[in-house]
Write a protein that holds these residues in place. Structure first.
Motif, PDB file in Angstrom:
ATOM      1  N   GLU A  64       0.832  -1.205   0.000  1.00 45.29           N
ATOM      2  CA  GLU A  64       0.000   0.000   0.000  1.00 45.29           C
ATOM      3  C   GLU A  64       0.864   1.252   0.000  1.00 45.29           C
ATOM      4  O   GLU A  64       0.599   2.211  -0.743  1.00 45.29           O
ATOM      5  N   VAL A  65       1.908   1.262   0.818  1.00 49.24           N
ATOM      6  CA  VAL A  65       2.813   2.414   0.871  1.00 49.24           C
ATOM      7  C   VAL A  65       3.538   2.579  -0.462  1.00 49.24           C
ATOM      8  O   VAL A  65       3.683   3.707  -0.963  1.00 49.24           O
ATOM      9  N   LEU A  66       3.987   1.477  -1.044  1.00 51.12           N
ATOM     10  CA  LEU A  66       4.666   1.551  -2.340  1.00 51.12           C
ATOM     11  C   LEU A  66       3.755   2.154  -3.407  1.00 51.12           C
ATOM     12  O   LEU A  66       4.178   2.991  -4.208  1.00 51.12           O
ATOM     13  N   LYS A  67       2.501   1.735  -3.404  1.00 55.57           N
ATOM     14  CA  LYS A  67       1.556   2.245  -4.397  1.00 55.57           C
ATOM     15  C   LYS A  67       1.298   3.731  -4.196  1.00 55.57           C
ATOM     16  O   LYS A  67       1.319   4.522  -5.159  1.00 55.57           O
ATOM     17  N   LYS A  68       1.057   4.150  -2.950  1.00 51.64           N
ATOM     18  CA  LYS A  68       0.796   5.562  -2.677  1.00 51.64           C
ATOM     19  C   LYS A  68       2.012   6.439  -2.957  1.00 51.64           C
ATOM     20  O   LYS A  68       1.867   7.640  -3.224  1.00 51.64           O
ATOM     21  N   SER A  69       3.196   5.846  -2.910  1.00 58.45           N
ATOM     22  CA  SER A  69       4.428   6.604  -3.134  1.00 58.45           C
ATOM     23  C   SER A  69       4.853   6.615  -4.596  1.00 58.45           C
ATOM     24  O   SER A  69       5.864   7.227  -4.939  1.00 58.45           O
ATOM     25  N   GLY A  70       4.103   5.913  -5.456  1.00 60.85           N
ATOM     26  CA  GLY A  70       4.414   5.901  -6.881  1.00 60.85           C
ATOM     27  C   GLY A  70       5.679   5.157  -7.230  1.00 60.85           C
ATOM     28  O   GLY A  70       6.336   5.460  -8.235  1.00 60.85           O
ATOM     29  N   ARG A  71       6.022   4.143  -6.430  1.00 64.79           N
ATOM     30  CA  ARG A  71       7.268   3.431  -6.676  1.00 64.79           C
ATOM     31  C   ARG A  71       7.236   2.595  -7.955  1.00 64.79           C
ATOM     32  O   ARG A  71       8.262   2.384  -8.597  1.00 64.79           O
ATOM     33  N   GLY A  72       6.099   2.053  -8.305  1.00 73.65           N
ATOM     34  CA  GLY A  72       6.020   1.297  -9.542  1.00 73.65           C
ATOM     35  C   GLY A  72       6.530  -0.122  -9.447  1.00 73.65           C
ATOM     36  O   GLY A  72       6.736  -0.782 -10.466  1.00 73.65           O
ATOM     37  N   HIS A  73       6.778  -0.609  -8.230  1.00 74.79           N
ATOM     38  CA  HIS A  73       7.146  -2.009  -8.047  1.00 74.79           C
ATOM     39  C   HIS A  73       6.460  -2.528  -6.786  1.00 74.79           C
ATOM     40  O   HIS A  73       5.879  -1.762  -6.013  1.00 74.79           O
ATOM     41  N   THR A  74       6.514  -3.821  -6.573  1.00 75.72           N
ATOM     42  CA  THR A  74       5.843  -4.454  -5.438  1.00 75.72           C
ATOM     43  C   THR A  74       6.858  -5.061  -4.479  1.00 75.72           C
ATOM     44  O   THR A  74       8.056  -5.193  -4.804  1.00 75.72           O
ATOM     45  N   VAL A  75       6.375  -5.442  -3.313  1.00 81.78           N
ATOM     46  CA  VAL A  75       7.211  -6.149  -2.341  1.00 81.78           C
ATOM     47  C   VAL A  75       7.735  -7.442  -2.951  1.00 81.78           C
ATOM     48  O   VAL A  75       8.901  -7.823  -2.758  1.00 81.78           O
ATOM     49  N   GLU A  76       6.880  -8.111  -3.704  1.00 81.50           N
ATOM     50  CA  GLU A  76       7.270  -9.384  -4.311  1.00 81.50           C
ATOM     51  C   GLU A  76       8.452  -9.206  -5.264  1.00 81.50           C
ATOM     52  O   GLU A  76       9.346 -10.063  -5.334  1.00 81.50           O
ATOM     53  N   GLU A  77       8.497  -8.088  -5.991  1.00 79.08           N
ATOM     54  CA  GLU A  77       9.622  -7.831  -6.894  1.00 79.08           C
ATOM     55  C   GLU A  77      10.904  -7.552  -6.115  1.00 79.08           C
ATOM     56  O   GLU A  77      12.001  -7.922  -6.559  1.00 79.08           O
ATOM     57  N   VAL A  78      10.780  -6.900  -4.960  1.00 81.01           N
ATOM     58  CA  VAL A  78      11.958  -6.698  -4.103  1.00 81.01           C
ATOM     59  C   VAL A  78      12.491  -8.051  -3.637  1.00 81.01           C
ATOM     60  O   VAL A  78      13.710  -8.296  -3.635  1.00 81.01           O
ATOM     61  N   GLU A  79      11.592  -8.929  -3.242  1.00 77.42           N
ATOM     62  CA  GLU A  79      12.016 -10.254  -2.779  1.00 77.42           C
ATOM     63  C   GLU A  79      12.706 -11.026  -3.899  1.00 77.42           C
ATOM     64  O   GLU A  79      13.768 -11.624  -3.694  1.00 77.42           O
ATOM     65  N   GLN A  80      12.111 -11.032  -5.085  1.00 85.10           N
ATOM     66  CA  GLN A  80      12.697 -11.760  -6.213  1.00 85.10           C
ATOM     67  C   GLN A  80      14.098 -11.243  -6.535  1.00 85.10           C
ATOM     68  O   GLN A  80      15.037 -12.020  -6.756  1.00 85.10           O
ATOM     69  N   ALA A  81      14.239  -9.925  -6.572  1.00 82.30           N
ATOM     70  CA  ALA A  81      15.546  -9.335  -6.872  1.00 82.30           C
ATOM     71  C   ALA A  81      16.558  -9.648  -5.776  1.00 82.30           C
ATOM     72  O   ALA A  81      17.724  -9.966  -6.057  1.00 82.30           O
ATOM     73  N   SER A  82      16.121  -9.568  -4.515  1.00 84.49           N
ATOM     74  CA  SER A  82      17.024  -9.825  -3.392  1.00 84.49           C
ATOM     75  C   SER A  82      17.538 -11.263  -3.413  1.00 84.49           C
ATOM     76  O   SER A  82      18.732 -11.518  -3.207  1.00 84.49           O
ATOM     77  N   VAL A  83      16.638 -12.201  -3.661  1.00 82.81           N
ATOM     78  CA  VAL A  83      17.032 -13.608  -3.722  1.00 82.81           C
ATOM     79  C   VAL A  83      18.057 -13.830  -4.823  1.00 82.81           C
ATOM     80  O   VAL A  83      19.086 -14.491  -4.627  1.00 82.81           O
ATOM     81  N   LEU A  84      17.825 -13.248  -5.991  1.00 82.65           N
ATOM     82  CA  LEU A  84      18.724 -13.431  -7.123  1.00 82.65           C
ATOM     83  C   LEU A  84      20.095 -12.804  -6.846  1.00 82.65           C
ATOM     84  O   LEU A  84      21.145 -13.401  -7.143  1.00 82.65           O
ATOM     85  N   ILE A  85      20.092 -11.610  -6.284  1.00 88.59           N
ATOM     86  CA  ILE A  85      21.348 -10.928  -5.958  1.00 88.59           C
ATOM     87  C   ILE A  85      22.178 -11.753  -4.978  1.00 88.59           C
ATOM     88  O   ILE A  85      23.397 -11.923  -5.152  1.00 88.59           O
ATOM     89  N   LYS A  86      21.548 -12.305  -3.963  1.00 87.36           N
ATOM     90  CA  LYS A  86      22.268 -13.124  -2.980  1.00 87.36           C
ATOM     91  C   LYS A  86      22.747 -14.435  -3.605  1.00 87.36           C
ATOM     92  O   LYS A  86      23.838 -14.921  -3.286  1.00 87.36           O
ATOM     93  N   GLN A  87      21.958 -15.010  -4.487  1.00 88.58           N
ATOM     94  CA  GLN A  87      22.371 -16.242  -5.164  1.00 88.58           C
ATOM     95  C   GLN A  87      23.637 -16.026  -5.979  1.00 88.58           C
ATOM     96  O   GLN A  87      24.473 -16.928  -6.090  1.00 88.58           O
ATOM     97  N   TYR A  88      23.780 -14.844  -6.552  1.00 88.39           N
ATOM     98  CA  TYR A  88      24.964 -14.522  -7.343  1.00 88.39           C
ATOM     99  C   TYR A  88      26.175 -14.153  -6.478  1.00 88.39           C
ATOM    100  O   TYR A  88      27.267 -13.969  -7.003  1.00 88.39           O
ATOM    101  N   GLY A  89      25.966 -14.023  -5.187  1.00 88.74           N
ATOM    102  CA  GLY A  89      27.078 -13.730  -4.287  1.00 88.74           C
ATOM    103  C   GLY A  89      27.400 -12.264  -4.090  1.00 88.74           C
ATOM    104  O   GLY A  89      28.445 -11.921  -3.533  1.00 88.74           O
TER     105      GLY A  89
END
Length: 332
Positions: A126-151
């Motif tokens: 809800e905060v992301l949407k009201k702030s006009g971020r244009g991404h979701t919590v789920e996208e943050v999680e997906q990116a974070s997992v991938l970044i950590k997998q790459y080391g």
């Protein structure tokens, strides 16, 4: 201790103008340095840095990985001679969570990038949407997992006091940052900057920023949480650019040139007053780590001044054996 050479690329490749954002006003920088101009920036900083210590090059201010692979590579190639010579140890960059994929990470690895910092800002949809971020919590999680997998080292920025935010939501964001295994974070209180959509909401009475006292209190609790979970806080509060210092860019909000010091002062005030015996009215000696003596005394001696209303003599002393966040109290 490490030192970072900042190459600021304001709003480069940003697909959205977040409701709070006008980086030209925040950074007081208009021109975007071209890759070849970055050499001069690097040389200027290297000339002023001491020879010892870890040095990094950081690409900040925009969505670095939102540029084409070719343009990213042009900037990254500039850093290669400094990496090979050992003048810098690594490269870090900031970007959006929805601008991370395997092809991008493969390229970043090839050119010596070690740290990727995502502007998560909130981990409440809800905060992301009201702030006009244009991404979701789920996208943050997906990116974070991938970044950590790459080391890579992972940084996740957060902001407090965004539209729709609350103390509880900010604490949930912190818990989610820990869940996503971030190595570090930054905490930025939301400011109302000129020429932003947030300014329009503020002037229309539809947004109220946190007071300075609220921002300090929220950040103190976040500091305690991140410290417990061994997540480094690289910064609390925006860098004091000329526009913020003079007020030419700032409309409203909890800006303070020494915001981190205010938070640490509040933390030590809570710690000290939870431990002292106020029945003893003579002399008190408080011992802390040498690295935190100023925080214990307080910003403009705030904590010392409060103690002097209770005790006749107040002493602060350093103790090399004490860890950060610890103190001992003696009475005479």
């Amino acid at each position: 201790m490490f030192r970072t050479i900042p190459i600021f690329i304001p709003e480069k490749a940003c697909p959205f103008r977040c409701i709070y954002c006008n980086q030209y006003n925040i950074a007081s920088q208009i021109e975007i340095p071209q890759p070849e101009e970055a050499v001069g920036i690097i040389e200027k900083y290297l000339a002023t840095f001491p020879k010892e210590g870890i040095k990094k090059i950081g690409f900040f201010g925009g969505s670095f990985t939102g540029m084409s692979i070719e343009e990213q590579t042009r900037y990254l190639k500039i850093a290669q001679p400094y990496l090979k010579s050992g003048q810098i140890e690594s490269i870090q960059l900031s970007t959006r969570p929805d601008y991370i994929n395997a092809d991008i990470l493969d390229n970043l690895q090839q050119y010596g990038v070690r740290t990727i910092e995502l502007g998560a800002q909130s981990l409440d949809n809800e905060v992301l949407k009201k702030s006009g971020r244009g991404h979701t919590v789920e996208e943050v999680e997906q990116a974070s997992v991938l970044i950590k997998q790459y080391g890579f080292e992972l940084g996740l920025q957060m902001m407090v006091g965004l539209p729709g935010d609350s103390f509880e939501k900010s604490m949930l964001t912190a818990k989610t940052i820990a869940k996503f295994k971030a190595d570090y974070t930054r905490i930025y209180p939301t400011l109302v900057i000129k020429d932003t959509d947030l300014e329009k909401l503020y002037l229309a009475g539809q947004y109220t920023p946190l007071s300075l006292e609220e921002a300090v209190r929220w950040s103190k609790e976040l500091l305690k949480f991140f410290t417990f979970h061994h997540i480094t806080i690289l910064r609390m509060g925006l860098h004091p650019s000329e526009g913020l210092l003079t007020g030419s860019s700032l409309v409203a909000g909890p800006f303070h040139i020494s915001f981190r010091e205010l938070v640490l002062t509040s933390l030590f005030e809570e710690l000290i007053f939870s431990k002292i015996n106020q029945d003893k009215k003579e002399k008190i000696i408080i011992r802390v780590s040498p690295k935190q003596i100023n925080a214990a005394i307080g910003y403009y001696s705030q904590n010392r001044n409060k103690l002097e209303t209770i005790f006749k003599d107040v002493k602060f002393k350093t103790d090399e054996t004490l860890k950060k966040g610890c103190l001992t109290i003696e009475y005479e």
